[in-house]
Design a protein around this motif. Structure first.
Motif, short mmCIF file in Angstrom:
data_model
loop_
_atom_site.label_atom_id
_atom_site.label_comp_id
_atom_site.label_asym_id
_atom_site.label_seq_id
_atom_site.Cartn_x
_atom_site.Cartn_y
_atom_site.Cartn_z
N LYS A 1 -35.82 14.56 6.11
CA LYS A 1 -34.78 15.18 5.27
C LYS A 1 -34.35 16.52 5.85
N GLN A 2 -35.33 17.26 6.33
CA GLN A 2 -35.02 18.57 6.92
C GLN A 2 -34.13 18.40 8.16
N ALA A 3 -34.47 17.38 8.98
CA ALA A 3 -33.67 17.13 10.18
C ALA A 3 -32.24 16.77 9.80
N TRP A 4 -32.12 15.93 8.76
CA TRP A 4 -30.77 15.55 8.32
C TRP A 4 -30.02 16.76 7.76
N LEU B 1 -23.81 9.05 13.35
CA LEU B 1 -25.10 8.94 12.65
C LEU B 1 -24.96 9.20 11.16
N ASP B 2 -25.57 8.32 10.35
CA ASP B 2 -25.52 8.51 8.90
C ASP B 2 -26.91 8.83 8.36
N GLU B 3 -26.92 9.28 7.11
CA GLU B 3 -28.16 9.78 6.50
C GLU B 3 -29.26 8.72 6.45
N ALA B 4 -28.91 7.51 5.98
CA ALA B 4 -29.94 6.48 5.80
C ALA B 4 -30.60 6.15 7.14
N THR B 5 -29.80 6.05 8.19
CA THR B 5 -30.36 5.73 9.52
C THR B 5 -31.25 6.87 9.99
N ALA B 6 -30.78 8.09 9.81
CA ALA B 6 -31.59 9.25 10.25
C ALA B 6 -32.91 9.29 9.48
N LEU B 7 -32.84 9.14 8.17
CA LEU B 7 -34.08 9.21 7.37
C LEU B 7 -35.06 8.11 7.75
N GLY B 8 -34.53 6.95 8.12
CA GLY B 8 -35.39 5.84 8.49
C GLY B 8 -36.01 5.96 9.88
N ARG B 9 -35.39 6.80 10.73
CA ARG B 9 -35.83 6.80 12.14
C ARG B 9 -36.51 8.08 12.60
N VAL B 10 -36.22 9.22 11.96
CA VAL B 10 -36.79 10.50 12.44
C VAL B 10 -38.32 10.45 12.32
N ARG B 11 -38.99 10.77 13.41
CA ARG B 11 -40.47 10.76 13.42
C ARG B 11 -40.99 12.11 13.93
N ILE B 12 -41.36 12.94 12.97
CA ILE B 12 -41.87 14.29 13.28
C ILE B 12 -43.18 14.48 12.53
N ALA C 1 -37.21 21.18 16.22
CA ALA C 1 -37.73 19.82 16.02
C ALA C 1 -36.62 18.91 15.50
N SER C 2 -35.80 19.41 14.59
CA SER C 2 -34.70 18.60 14.04
C SER C 2 -33.72 18.19 15.14
N ALA C 3 -33.37 19.14 16.01
CA ALA C 3 -32.40 18.83 17.08
C ALA C 3 -32.97 17.77 18.03
N LEU C 4 -34.23 17.94 18.42
CA LEU C 4 -34.85 16.97 19.34
C LEU C 4 -34.94 15.60 18.68
N ALA C 5 -35.26 15.55 17.39
CA ALA C 5 -35.37 14.27 16.68
C ALA C 5 -34.01 13.59 16.56
N ILE C 6 -33.00 14.34 16.17
CA ILE C 6 -31.66 13.74 15.98
C ILE C 6 -31.11 13.23 17.31
N PHE C 7 -31.30 14.01 18.38
CA PHE C 7 -30.88 13.56 19.72
C PHE C 7 -31.64 12.30 20.10
N GLU D 1 -26.49 18.12 9.01
CA GLU D 1 -25.34 18.30 8.10
C GLU D 1 -24.79 19.72 8.18
N LEU D 2 -25.69 20.69 8.27
CA LEU D 2 -25.25 22.09 8.39
C LEU D 2 -24.43 22.30 9.65
N VAL D 3 -24.87 21.67 10.75
CA VAL D 3 -24.11 21.78 12.00
C VAL D 3 -22.72 21.18 11.81
N ARG D 4 -22.68 20.00 11.18
CA ARG D 4 -21.38 19.35 10.96
C ARG D 4 -20.49 20.20 10.05
N GLN D 5 -21.08 20.82 9.03
CA GLN D 5 -20.28 21.63 8.09
C GLN D 5 -19.80 22.93 8.71
N LYS D 6 -20.72 23.63 9.38
CA LYS D 6 -20.39 24.97 9.89
C LYS D 6 -19.70 24.95 11.24
N SER D 7 -19.87 23.85 11.97
CA SER D 7 -19.30 23.72 13.32
C SER D 7 -19.50 25.00 14.14
#
Ligand SMILES: Nc1ncnc2c1ncn2[C@@H]1O[C@H](COP(=O)(O)OP(=O)(O)OP(=O)(O)O)[C@@H](O)[C@H]1O
Ligand SMILES: Cc1ncsc1CCO
Ligand SMILES: [Mg+2]
Length: 289
Positions: free
Chosen positions: A25-28, A275-286, A241-247, A32-38
């Motif tokens: 959730k934190q990674a997502w 990338l969407d939230e459900a996919t990210a939440l299902g795949r991020v492994r930290i 950690a969030s950036a490495l996981a999302i990448f 989202e913050l990156v997408r919002q704030k650009s």
């Protein structure tokens, strides 16, 4: 990361113990913050990486600017929300601009991230990377060999240049000491990515081995770290950690359709963009080490 508008910041570690979905959730939320704030991310980077790095940032929702002239830095760098400095094709004439950008970022209280490409490859490169490290980056992201070279402070006779001859796990203790000595968060990329502030060690298990066959995948994830830290500068370990996981997640999705490194590069950019939230939440492994 803000938990609610009224107050304070969350306590990431306590929260992780209570809720196993905390890290995904934190990674997502960071994404989202990156997408919002650009966030505008200034990149002083090597010629090989410029295109892939800029496209990685754009597909993640950030705004890249590959601006390196020393003449522009006092005026431009304060406008950036984060700065990425990469030693990949370093020559003496680029170093003053890198140092000035680091200093201006520090004065402007903006995070900057160092990628010490091939730090153990030559004495010139090692000295430059150590001088940049002394300017206190928020985060340093390198492969195992690069982090070991910075820690040991000597060139590596077995260096293969930009490619690592060490596994990321070989450099964990060095990274912890380096983080304590430098005050920077140190991230080691590899099969498992390790992120440490000298005390905690966080592990990211996302990614695919074929990323090693795409030049500048490490450079690009360093720029993504700059974007994630730019939107949550007071939690550099978590944002890294969030950036490495999302990448890594984007590369996993891309790999399902790729035919080789060239198509993976394209599909990774597409997957990051879509990338969407459900996919990210299902795949991020930290997890914590
Ligand atoms: N064996 C692996 N399995 C899964 N992911 C990997 C593996 N090796 C590297 N990665 C991932 O690839 C990305 C780049 O890391 P790498 O350590 O290859 O960087 P690098 O050596 O600095 O690359 P470059 O110099 O080409 O930019 C990171 O996101 C990392 O997690
Ligand atoms: C191949 C290469 N050479 C210098 S920088 C770079 C990009 C990967 O680090
Ligand atoms: Mg690299």
């Amino acid at each position: 990361m803000e938990e609610d508008k009224s107050s304070n910041t969350i306590e990431p570690q306590k929260e992780a113990q209570r809720n196993p979905l905390h890290w995904p959730k934190q990674a997502w939320t960071h994404f989202e913050l990156v997408r919002q704030k650009s966030p505008l991310i200034q990149c002083i980077t090597n010629f090989v990486s410029m295109d892939f790095m800029a496209n990685t940032l754009l597909s993640a929702g950030a705004s890249p600017a590959m601006i390196h002239s020393v003449e522009e830095i006092p005026e431009f760098t304060p406008k950036a929300l984060g700065v990425c400095i990469n030693a990949g094709t370093l020559t003496p004439d680029w170093l003053p601009g890198m140092k000035l950008a680091a200093q201006v970022a520090n004065q402007s209280k903006k995070p900057w991230v160092l990628d010490p490409v091939a730090a153990g490859g030559s004495n010139f490169r090692l000295k430059a990377c150590l001088e940049l490290l002394a300017l206190k980056p928020s985060v340093v992201r390198g492969n195992g060999s690069e982090i070991l070279a910075l820690f040991k402070g000597c060139v590596d006779s077995n260096s293969k240049g930009v490619d690592s001859v060490h596994g990321s796990s070989d450099a964990v203790e060095a990274a912890k000491s380096l983080a304590q000595q430098s005050g920077s968060v140190i991230a080691i990329s590899g099969a498992v990515d390790y992120i440490t502030d000298g005390d905690r060690v966080v592990c990211v298990h996302n990614g695919v081995p074929m990323l090693q066959k795409i030049t500048a995948s490490g450079c690009s994830v360093t720029a993504l770290i700059a974007a994630f830290v730019a939107v949550d500068p007071s939690h550099a370990v978590e944002a890294t950690a969030s950036a490495l996981a999302i990448f890594g997640v984007a590369s996993e999705i891309g790999m399902d359709m790729a035919r080789g490194p060239a198509s993976l590069r394209t599909l990774l950019i597409d997957s990051l963009y879509g990338l969407d939230e459900a996919t990210a939440l299902g795949r991020v492994r930290i997890n914590r080490l």
